[in-house]
Write a protein that holds these residues in place. Structure first.
Motif, PDB file in Angstrom:
ATOM      1  N   GLY A   7      69.501  19.182  21.478  1.00 54.26           N
ATOM      2  CA  GLY A   7      70.104  20.966  20.719  1.00 54.26           C
ATOM      3  C   GLY A   7      69.518  21.926  20.675  1.00 54.26           C
ATOM      4  N   ARG A   8      69.715  22.631  20.238  1.00 51.39           N
ATOM      5  CA  ARG A   8      70.161  24.040  20.819  1.00 51.39           C
ATOM      6  C   ARG A   8      67.881  24.737  20.140  1.00 51.39           C
ATOM      7  NH1 ARG A   8      74.408  26.494  17.563  1.00 51.39           N
ATOM      8  NH2 ARG A   8      72.092  27.522  16.360  1.00 51.39           N
ATOM      9  N   ALA A   9      67.394  25.347  21.389  1.00 48.70           N
ATOM     10  CA  ALA A   9      65.688  25.273  21.275  1.00 48.70           C
ATOM     11  C   ALA A   9      65.635  26.344  20.112  1.00 48.70           C
ATOM     12  CB  ALA A   9      65.685  26.703  23.161  1.00 48.70           C
ATOM     13  N   GLY A  10      64.183  25.980  19.569  1.00 44.96           N
ATOM     14  CA  GLY A  10      63.780  26.608  18.157  1.00 44.96           C
ATOM     15  C   GLY A  10      65.392  26.060  16.959  1.00 44.96           C
ATOM     16  N   HIS A  11      65.525  25.287  17.389  1.00 46.86           N
ATOM     17  CA  HIS A  11      66.577  24.509  16.068  1.00 46.86           C
ATOM     18  C   HIS A  11      66.705  23.064  15.929  1.00 46.86           C
ATOM     19  CE1 HIS A  11      69.443  27.285  15.519  1.00 46.86           C
ATOM     20  NE2 HIS A  11      69.150  28.290  16.018  1.00 46.86           N
ATOM     21  N   CYS A  57      67.740  16.806  16.828  1.00 50.11           N
ATOM     22  CA  CYS A  57      68.218  18.036  17.159  1.00 50.11           C
ATOM     23  C   CYS A  57      69.587  18.618  15.523  1.00 50.11           C
ATOM     24  CB  CYS A  57      69.904  17.479  17.751  1.00 50.11           C
ATOM     25  SG  CYS A  57      70.561  16.029  17.429  1.00 50.11           S
ATOM     26  N   ARG A  58      69.337  17.514  14.589  1.00 55.21           N
ATOM     27  CA  ARG A  58      69.955  17.897  13.675  1.00 55.21           C
ATOM     28  C   ARG A  58      69.549  16.696  12.509  1.00 55.21           C
ATOM     29  NH1 ARG A  58      74.545  16.858  16.624  1.00 55.21           N
ATOM     30  NH2 ARG A  58      74.947  14.314  16.656  1.00 55.21           N
ATOM     31  N   SER A  59      69.971  17.321  11.447  1.00 51.50           N
ATOM     32  CA  SER A  59      69.067  16.440   9.811  1.00 51.50           C
ATOM     33  C   SER A  59      70.168  15.366   9.731  1.00 51.50           C
ATOM     34  CB  SER A  59      69.860  17.469   8.699  1.00 51.50           C
ATOM     35  OG  SER A  59      70.840  17.396   8.469  1.00 51.50           O
ATOM     36  N   LYS A  60      70.396  14.820  10.289  1.00 49.66           N
ATOM     37  CA  LYS A  60      71.275  13.533  10.741  1.00 49.66           C
ATOM     38  C   LYS A  60      70.975  12.830  11.038  1.00 49.66           C
ATOM     39  CE  LYS A  60      75.893  11.621  11.618  1.00 49.66           C
ATOM     40  NZ  LYS A  60      77.168  12.748  12.924  1.00 49.66           N
ATOM     41  N   CYS A  61      70.377  13.064  12.653  1.00 46.98           N
ATOM     42  CA  CYS A  61      69.450  12.212  13.344  1.00 46.98           C
ATOM     43  C   CYS A  61      67.877  11.535  12.520  1.00 46.98           C
ATOM     44  CB  CYS A  61      69.165  13.290  14.964  1.00 46.98           C
ATOM     45  SG  CYS A  61      70.976  13.694  16.104  1.00 46.98           S
ATOM     46  N   HIS A  62      67.977  13.166  12.264  1.00 46.68           N
ATOM     47  CA  HIS A  62      66.305  12.763  11.078  1.00 46.68           C
ATOM     48  C   HIS A  62      66.572  12.159  10.057  1.00 46.68           C
ATOM     49  CE1 HIS A  62      62.871  14.400   8.925  1.00 46.68           C
ATOM     50  NE2 HIS A  62      62.387  13.628   9.524  1.00 46.68           N
TER      51      HIS A  62
END
Length: 168
Positions: free
Chosen positions: A11-15, A30-35
């Motif tokens: 994932g991009r830094a800060g995201h 890296c994104r809400s899908k993973c969370h």
């Protein structure tokens, strides 16, 4: 670049989201899908879109000596321009080697699929052989035409014989 704990993607830094458990274990997403997948207690090795699934099921190159060179080193090294230059050159060369090996791995993986596809096609042809017209060679066409002309000649001879008998 941050590596997601759930998917293994960068994932991009800060995201993305960081989650710290009570035992101070840090999880990065890296994104809400993973969370969301993590909160639902999904096993990354059983979820098809994760890197862990792809590696455990042989879809991606999992064991390679180029991965060992990527590990972090905590020993500080005094700056040396020549060493820096050689390191950058080696990194580029390692990337080339890894790309070649990954391409070769993918080709090998696809070969097995092609063999299975060929076997399936052969079974289908055997099962539906009655639908396929036989292949006609040039010799067979020539022989068929020759036989037709011979039959026509024989019929003409018979007609001539019949006519000559009628005249007598």
């Amino acid at each position: 670049a941050v590596v997601s704990t759930q998917s293994g993607h960068y994932g991009r830094a800060g995201h993305g989201i960081n989650f710290v458990r009570n035992d101070c274990k840090m999880f990065r997403f890296c994104r809400s899908k993973c969370h969301k997948a993590f909160k639902m207690k999904r096993n990354p090795r059983k979820v098809k879109w994760t890197k862990a699934f792809r590696k455990s099921h042989g879809k991606e190159l999992a064991i390679d000596s180029t991965f060992d060179l990527e590990k972090k080193r905590s020993v500080p090294v005094k700056y040396n321009r020549e060493l820096w230059k050689n390191t950058i050159h080696a990194m580029k060369r390692i990337q080339e080697i890894r790309a070649k090996r990954q391409n070769q791995f993918i080709k090998q993986r696809l070969k097995a699929g092609k063999k299975l596809e060929l076997k399936d096609d052969e079974k289908e042809v055997e099962h539906h052989i009655h639908l396929i017209e036989p292949k006609v060679t040039v010799e067979e066409l020539y022989n068929a035409a020759l036989n037709k002309t011979k039959q026509k000649l024989q019929e003409k001879k018979k007609l001539l014989e019949v006519e000559s008998m009628d005249m007598d």
